[in-house]
Design a protein around this motif. Structure first.
Motif, PDB file in Angstrom:
ATOM      1  N   GLN A   1       0.854  -1.188   0.000  1.00 16.92           N
ATOM      2  CA  GLN A   1       0.000   0.000   0.000  1.00 16.92           C
ATOM      3  C   GLN A   1       0.890   1.238   0.000  1.00 16.92           C
ATOM      4  O   GLN A   1       1.585   1.517   0.969  1.00 16.92           O
ATOM      5  CB  GLN A   1      -0.894   0.014   1.235  1.00 16.92           C
ATOM      6  CG  GLN A   1      -1.907  -1.110   1.320  1.00 16.92           C
ATOM      7  CD  GLN A   1      -2.656  -1.066   2.640  1.00 16.92           C
ATOM      8  OE1 GLN A   1      -2.136  -1.473   3.678  1.00 16.92           O
ATOM      9  NE2 GLN A   1      -3.874  -0.549   2.614  1.00 16.92           N
ATOM     10  N   GLY A   2       0.861   1.979  -1.099  1.00 19.34           N
ATOM     11  CA  GLY A   2       1.697   3.162  -1.220  1.00 19.34           C
ATOM     12  C   GLY A   2       2.699   3.001  -2.330  1.00 19.34           C
ATOM     13  O   GLY A   2       3.382   1.967  -2.410  1.00 19.34           O
TER      14      GLY A   2
ATOM     15  N   GLY B   1      -1.572   2.289  -5.118  1.00 18.15           N
ATOM     16  CA  GLY B   1      -1.112   3.644  -4.830  1.00 18.15           C
ATOM     17  C   GLY B   1      -1.534   4.626  -5.896  1.00 18.15           C
ATOM     18  O   GLY B   1      -2.527   4.440  -6.585  1.00 18.15           O
ATOM     19  N   GLY B   2      -0.761   5.693  -6.013  1.00 12.55           N
ATOM     20  CA  GLY B   2      -1.036   6.761  -6.942  1.00 12.55           C
ATOM     21  C   GLY B   2      -0.157   7.959  -6.593  1.00 12.55           C
ATOM     22  O   GLY B   2       0.566   7.923  -5.585  1.00 12.55           O
TER      23      GLY B   2
ATOM     24  N   CYS C   1       2.756   1.176   3.402  1.00 13.52           N
ATOM     25  CA  CYS C   1       3.850   2.108   3.130  1.00 13.52           C
ATOM     26  C   CYS C   1       3.308   3.461   2.705  1.00 13.52           C
ATOM     27  O   CYS C   1       4.033   4.272   2.124  1.00 13.52           O
ATOM     28  CB  CYS C   1       4.757   1.560   2.037  1.00 13.52           C
ATOM     29  SG  CYS C   1       5.418  -0.086   2.359  1.00 13.52           S
ATOM     30  N   ALA C   2       2.034   3.724   2.975  1.00  8.72           N
ATOM     31  CA  ALA C   2       1.372   4.922   2.473  1.00  8.72           C
ATOM     32  C   ALA C   2       1.500   6.116   3.408  1.00  8.72           C
ATOM     33  O   ALA C   2       1.424   7.262   2.970  1.00  8.72           O
ATOM     34  CB  ALA C   2      -0.107   4.629   2.216  1.00  8.72           C
ATOM     35  N   GLY C   3       1.653   5.850   4.702  1.00  6.98           N
ATOM     36  CA  GLY C   3       1.670   6.952   5.658  1.00  6.98           C
ATOM     37  C   GLY C   3       0.301   7.549   5.901  1.00  6.98           C
ATOM     38  O   GLY C   3       0.183   8.607   6.508  1.00  6.98           O
TER      39      GLY C   3
END
Length: 373
Positions: A189-190, A214-215, A264-266
């Motif tokens: 994720q991220g 993500g993006g 891993c998106a924060g």
């Protein structure tokens, strides 16, 4: 005549950074001074600028950097691995200096958890000697106890800075804490530097399928082009979390979910969503929440019902940084690390920080004028 260094200083949260000067000190015993080649701009720097982490000010930012040995202090003859170290050598260094004698360092042997850890570019004040304690400068003073590594032969500084602190952070979290295995399905994720690094190491660890969620689209396009991820899910093209979960499950064996999900998106809300992407008896790693973005709603029944193992991972220690540097030839042979970089002059630090905050670039790096030679 004394040598003077410029440095990018954070004096007040949310205010423009200022370019200031300080005299470069002579290194004391056990220390060295490095001339900075690249200073990395990290998402954490954005959060620091916003005041999301309590740090002292003023401070020269930059906890990621590579450079050349300018002067060695008395007694400094070898790097952290024992390799000979000379003036002019290309080096990189771990951002933190643990105290080495507290409970966390000695009993738990978790040096990342040291409460008295000094961190370059984060908790070392600009108005206190040696002043130059951040990588967004022409020179940086590396204090006694710093883990300084001479770059391996054939590894250019561009490769060492391409993942910045995300590389050793992923080594700690992905390879050591959660332990991605051969043949596993992994969701990341991220798609920023931490997500890219986590996905790269999942590939190297032997994952059979890596699903990158993500993006914006430009980041996912870059990931595809350099071979990071097998499936790419754009959160902006698929804004409904339930639809994203279904899309991810469709890409897992038997729609059971992933063996391991790496946050891993924060973004705090990503955690609850990620739980739903994991299979029963799966593993979930919270890696991206370095700064406090606030609480989020979690249904603990999901953890119990799925019998999830939920882990956290905080930063990295010297051993993780050394392992990261040793893995760079493998990473570079599989992924075009140079493609991650966008370079800015040191004086354009505010623009670089804004571009990182806006997701306009993957990895911004500052290049002091003297680094061109």
């Amino acid at each position: 005549m004394a040598t003077v260094s410029r440095g990018v200083v954070l004096r007040a949260f949310g205010q423009p950074l200022t370019l200031e000067e300080a005299e470069v000190p002579q290194p004391e015993p056990g220390a060295l001074v490095a001339e900075v080649t690249y200073g990395g701009v990290c998402g954490t720097d954005v959060h620091l600028h916003h005041g999301n982490l309590p740090i002292p000010t003023p401070v020269i930012l930059g906890h990621e950097a590579v450079g050349r040995v300018w002067k060695l202090g008395p007694g400094v003859e070898r790097d952290f691995t024992g390799a000979p170290l000379r003036e002019g050598d290309t080096v990189a260094w771990a951002s933190g200096i643990p105290c080495g004698h507290c409970y966390w360092c000695v009993i738990e042997r978790e040096r990342t958890l040291c409460a008295d850890r000094k961190v370059y570019g984060i908790n070392q004040r600009f108005d206190v000697w040696p002043h130059l304690s951040g990588g967004w400068a022409d020179y940086v003073y590396l204090q006694p106890g710093s883990a300084v590594f001479r770059l391996p032969d054939g590894v250019p500084p561009e490769h060492a800075i391409a993942l910045g602190c995300a590389g050793p952070t992923a080594v700690h979290g992905v390879l050591e804490r959660i332990g991605v295995g051969v043949g596993e399905t992994v969701v990341v994720q991220g798609s920023g530097p931490v997500g890219m690094a986590a996905a790269m190491y999942a590939h190297l660890a032997g994952a059979a399928r890596v699903i990158l969620v993500g993006g914006p689209a430009s980041r996912l396009d870059l990931a595809r082009e350099i071979g990071v991820g097998d499936v790419h899910v754009d959160i902006f093209a698929t804004p409904d979390p339930e639809e994203r979960i279904r899309t991810v499950l469709d890409e897992t064996p038997g729609r059971r979910g992933a063996d391991a999900v790496l946050e891993c998106a924060g973004v705090p809300a990503a955690v609850a969503e990620g739980f739903e992407m994991a299979r029963r008896n799966g593993r979930y790693l919270v890696l991206g929440q370095y700064t406090d973005r606030g609480p989020t709603a979690i249904n603990p029944h999901v953890v119990t019902r799925k019998q999830l193992t939920v882990l956290g991972s905080w930063a990295f220690a010297e051993s993780h940084y050394g392992r990261y540097l040793r893995s760079l030839p493998q990473l570079a042979s599989r992924f075009a690390l140079d493609r991650l970089l966008t370079t800015y002059p040191l004086a354009d630090a505010n623009r670089a920080l804004a571009d990182v905050a806006g997701g306009q670039v993957m990895k911004a790096v500052l290049r002091p004028a003297g680094a061109a030679r």
